[in-house]
Design an enzyme around this catalytic site. Structure first.
Site, short mmCIF file in Angstrom:
data_model
loop_
_atom_site.label_atom_id
_atom_site.label_comp_id
_atom_site.label_asym_id
_atom_site.label_seq_id
_atom_site.Cartn_x
_atom_site.Cartn_y
_atom_site.Cartn_z
N HIS A 116 0.83 -1.22 0.00
CA HIS A 116 0.00 0.00 0.00
C HIS A 116 0.86 1.27 0.00
CE1 HIS A 116 -3.68 -2.19 0.50
NE2 HIS A 116 -3.36 -2.66 1.68
N ASP B 117 -2.38 -10.67 -1.95
CA ASP B 117 -2.94 -10.10 -0.73
C ASP B 117 -4.40 -9.74 -1.03
OD1 ASP B 117 -1.87 -8.42 1.97
OD2 ASP B 117 -3.63 -7.55 1.01
N HIS C 178 -6.05 -7.25 -0.34
CA HIS C 178 -6.23 -5.83 -0.67
C HIS C 178 -5.49 -5.48 -1.97
CE1 HIS C 178 -6.54 -6.03 3.82
NE2 HIS C 178 -7.61 -5.29 3.57
N ASP D 155 -4.01 -12.58 3.78
CA ASP D 155 -5.28 -12.15 4.36
C ASP D 155 -6.50 -12.54 3.51
OD1 ASP D 155 -4.38 -10.33 2.50
OD2 ASP D 155 -4.39 -8.60 3.85
N1 Q9C Z 1 -9.73 3.50 6.87
C1 Q9C Z 1 -2.42 -4.94 4.41
O1 Q9C Z 1 -3.06 -5.99 4.39
N2 Q9C Z 1 -7.93 -1.05 6.99
N3 Q9C Z 1 -3.00 -3.79 4.75
C2 Q9C Z 1 -8.26 0.14 7.71
C3 Q9C Z 1 -8.96 2.52 7.61
C4 Q9C Z 1 -6.61 -1.08 6.51
C5 Q9C Z 1 -4.38 -3.75 5.12
C6 Q9C Z 1 -8.91 1.21 6.87
C7 Q9C Z 1 -6.23 -2.41 5.94
C8 Q9C Z 1 -4.80 -2.39 5.47
C9 Q9C Z 1 -1.00 -4.92 4.06
ZN ZN Z 2 -3.94 -6.94 2.85
#
Ligand code: Q9C
Ligand code: ZN
Length: 658
Positions: free
Chosen positions: A148, A188, A190, A281
């Site tokens: 990200h 992943d 995401h 995940d």
């Molecule tokens: N607005 C990875 O799996 N979620 N990152 C919270 C807040 C974030 C996941 C959202 C998820 C990030 C590397």
């Molecule tokens: Zn992720």
């Protein structure tokens, strides 16, 4: 021959797998050890699992290495490098938390700089050794994750974009290794937004990401992960996104994507090395992912990749938040890299219908760049799809305590759900409270109250609106609706205009696919005129319409818009209320006026979103063709406008700035 097969030769036939773990990467954690899904136990759990099974002994163990500044600067800005390097220093003690809060889903502590540096340096380390042929393949058990992280900002638990740094390093700093094409596979759950952007115009890097997207409501919750994002300039066609429309995807869905998108493209691309952004995940049991890939699913996915690049595959850990799931998944991957045992065909399950739809859409979008994708998939194949399961979910329940990860949705095969489940349920009115997990009687209460639902979009066409009541699908819609629990048709229908501005925004909708959707500016303006079709329905039915406009949930346990909210309108306290939903385009209920004592309600975007449309942060654009056609049909059949006038009206609504 047999006589020359000495011990060492047998050994040399074994795959050499590099395995990197370093406890120093545990130094990054929340400032006061507050609970967080991305915590040091993740990599410890993986390491422990590889240890207790003894498999680590069959790998070549490596220590982490700090990254060099110039290598970070291959993909990140100078400012970003400084931020991450300095954030752990003493001078930042008092400011660290405040700085972190400026970013999206980021925390820092005094161990963050070192851990981030080790994570990026370690992926470089293993990638270089695989690229050089020293190892056949390698695994880097690193954190913080990376995909990200953007050029100029940390994001989504990621500080440096580890995989992107290593990719750029091989391409730009190690020409002697002869790596000219790199395939990045991001599995992943995401979208790998950072990595995508870093190689957006680079044809040397084929970035492939499969992720939950849900039309832009799943984290990172924007359009970047849609399949229309294919790259730009020389890089056009070298960015492939497979955006899931719903959660619960498993082995069958992922393997269908492998077989019908990734593998054929990889054959043509012919990478020199593959780097996997290996988040776990999407694994079954993950608290954030909501998917169900098994360790065997991961083995099969990985095994299929090993047919390319001479088996040069690097795995870099990204997300994955269920300790047991990530440990088992990584173990399964290491077994495959060591070529221990044959991977047995995993599941007998079929992909979702939505999976075939997405695969077909991706193939179509990318076929100009990859001719192998142009061929139509046989009907015999795509008609093999999963049987639906009904999930009865409350609109407020959210399994991801950490944050919204998209709507709790139901989606597959509505016709069957309709026949098998919802209809019997609707006859079970007395018990529905129990069924939906709530004990109140809101449905019977609200079924006694009538309102006018004022529609200004495609719902002006009555057969289209009827889908929200009776269920079903009319021309132009990408999928059927489940309908309301109470399927009684509207008591009355009338046409009216109101002094509000109609406009079109967003890039796509669940129902109409590509193109903007209709909104009204909630502020009234006597200079403006919006044509509306009003349906007299019960407040119970209105709630079902509201839910279907925003999510694909079939049932809710409590009303989104209740009597208290309605009373606040009729008492004159307010004229709009935002509903408690995590996603959806129509989350604001608007009170227009009364007609014969019955309140007229409409729905539009939230105020914050209106601001986004005005500022240009959210895209304003023309409706999709099928959507516009439906709207025009509603206006014409409702005898509000002639066809030419209706066309001009829609045109004016989307060409005039807000
Ligand atoms: N607005 C990875 O799996 N979620 N990152 C919270 C807040 C974030 C996941 C959202 C998820 C990030 C590397
Ligand atoms: Zn992720």
């Amino acid at each position: 021959m047999a006589e020359s097969r000495g011990e060492s030769e047998i050994k040399s036939e074994q795959r050499r797998v590099g395995l990197l773990y370093d406890e120093r990467m545990c130094k990054h954690h929340t400032p006061n050890h507050e609970d967080h899904p991305e915590n040091p136990n993740r990599i410890k759990a993986i390491w422990n699992k590889l240890h207790t099974t003894g498999i680590h002994q069959r790998c070549v163990l490596l220590d982490a290495k700090e990254v060099e500044d110039e290598h970070i600067l291959l993909v990140h800005s100078q400012k970003h490098l400084k931020l991450i390097k300095n954030i752990s220093s003493k001078q930042f003690d008092s400011r660290r938390a405040r700085i972190a809060s400026k970013y999206n889903s980021i925390y820092f502590n005094k161990g963050s700089s070192e851990a981030a540096s080790l994570a990026a340096g370690s992926v470089i380390e293993v990638a270089e050794r695989v690229a050089s042929g020293e190892f056949n393949s390698a695994v880097a058990i690193v954190r913080p994750p990376g995909h990200h992280a953007e050029h100029d900002e940390p994001m989504g638990f990621c500080l440096y974009n580890n995989v992107a740094v290593a990719t750029s390093f091989l391409l730009n700093e190690k020409p002697e290794l002869g790596i000219s094409r790199i395939l990045i596979v991001d599995w992943d759950v995401h979208h790998g937004n950072g990595t995508q952007k870093m190689f957006w115009e680079d044809p040397r890097v084929l970035f492939f990401s499969v992720h939950r997207h849900e039309f832009g409501s799943f984290y990172p919750a924007n359009d970047d992960g849609f399949y229309t994002m294919v790259g730009k300039g020389l890089g056009a066609g070298y960015n492939i996104n497979v955006p899931w429309e719903n959660g619960r995807c498993g082995d069958a869905d992922y393997l269908a994507v492998w077989d019908h998108i990734l593998i054929p493209v990889a054959k043509e691309f012919n990478p020199d090395i593959i780097i996997v952004s290996a988040g776990f995940d999407a694994a079954v049991g993950d608290p954030l992912g909501g998917c169900c890939v098994t360790p065997s699913g991961y083995s099969s996915m990985l095994k299929k990749l090993m047919d390319f690049a001479n088996g040069k595959v690097v795995l870099a850990l990204e997300g994955g938040y269920n300790l047991e799931s990530i440990a088992k998944s990584m173990l399964a991957c290491v077994e495959v890299l060591l070529e221990d045992k044959p991977v047995v065909g995993s599941s007998e399950a079929y992909p979702f219908e939505s999976t075939w739809r997405v695969i077909q859409a991706v193939r179509k979008e990318l076929s100009p760049f990859w001719p192998t994708l142009a061929e139509e998939l046989p009907k015999k194949l795509t008609s093999q799809k999963a049987h639906p399961i009904l999930y009865v979910l409350s609109s407020t329940f959210n399994s991801d305590v950490e944050d919204n990860e998209g709507p709790n949705v139901v989606s597959e095969k509505f016709e069957e759900i309709l026949q098998d489940v919802i209809e019997p349920l609707s006859k079970l009115k007395v018990n529905e409270g129990q069924v939906a997990g709530s004990s109140d009687t809101w449905r019977s209460d609200l079924s006694k109250i009538y309102i006018w639902y004022a529609s200004f979009g495609s719902n002006m066409w009555q057969p289209r609106f009827n889908c929200y009541i009776e269920g079903g699908q009319v021309e132009g819609m990408t999928r059927p609706c489940s309908g309301a629990v109470d399927k009684t048709p509207p008591k009355e229908i009338m046409q009216k205009t109101f002094p509000h501005r109609l406009f079109f925004g967003r890039d796509f909708s669940q129902t109409w696919g590509h193109g903007g959707v209709a909104f009204v500016n909630p502020e009234s303006n006597i200079e403006e005129k919006v044509y509306m079709c009003l349906y007299k329905i019960t407040l119970e039915q209105f709630n079902d319409v509201l839910l279907q406009e925003n999510t694909r949930v079939a049932l809710m346990s409590s009303p989104l818009f209740d009597l208290t909210a309605l009373n606040s309108f009729t008492r004159g306290e307010t004229n709009s209320v935002e509903v408690n939903l995590e996603s959806g385009w129509y989350r604001k209920v608007l009170y227009l006026e009364k007609d014969h004592g019955i309140p007229i309600l409409s729905m539009t975007c939230k105020l914050s979103e209106l601001e986004g449309f005005k500022s240009g942060e959210l895209s304003v654009r023309a409706p999709a063709e099928g959507y516009a056609k439906t709207l025009i049909r509603g206006l014409v059949e409702g005898k509000q406008l002639s066809e030419a006038e209706a066309i001009a009206y829609i045109e004016r609504a989307h060409t005039r700035p807000l």
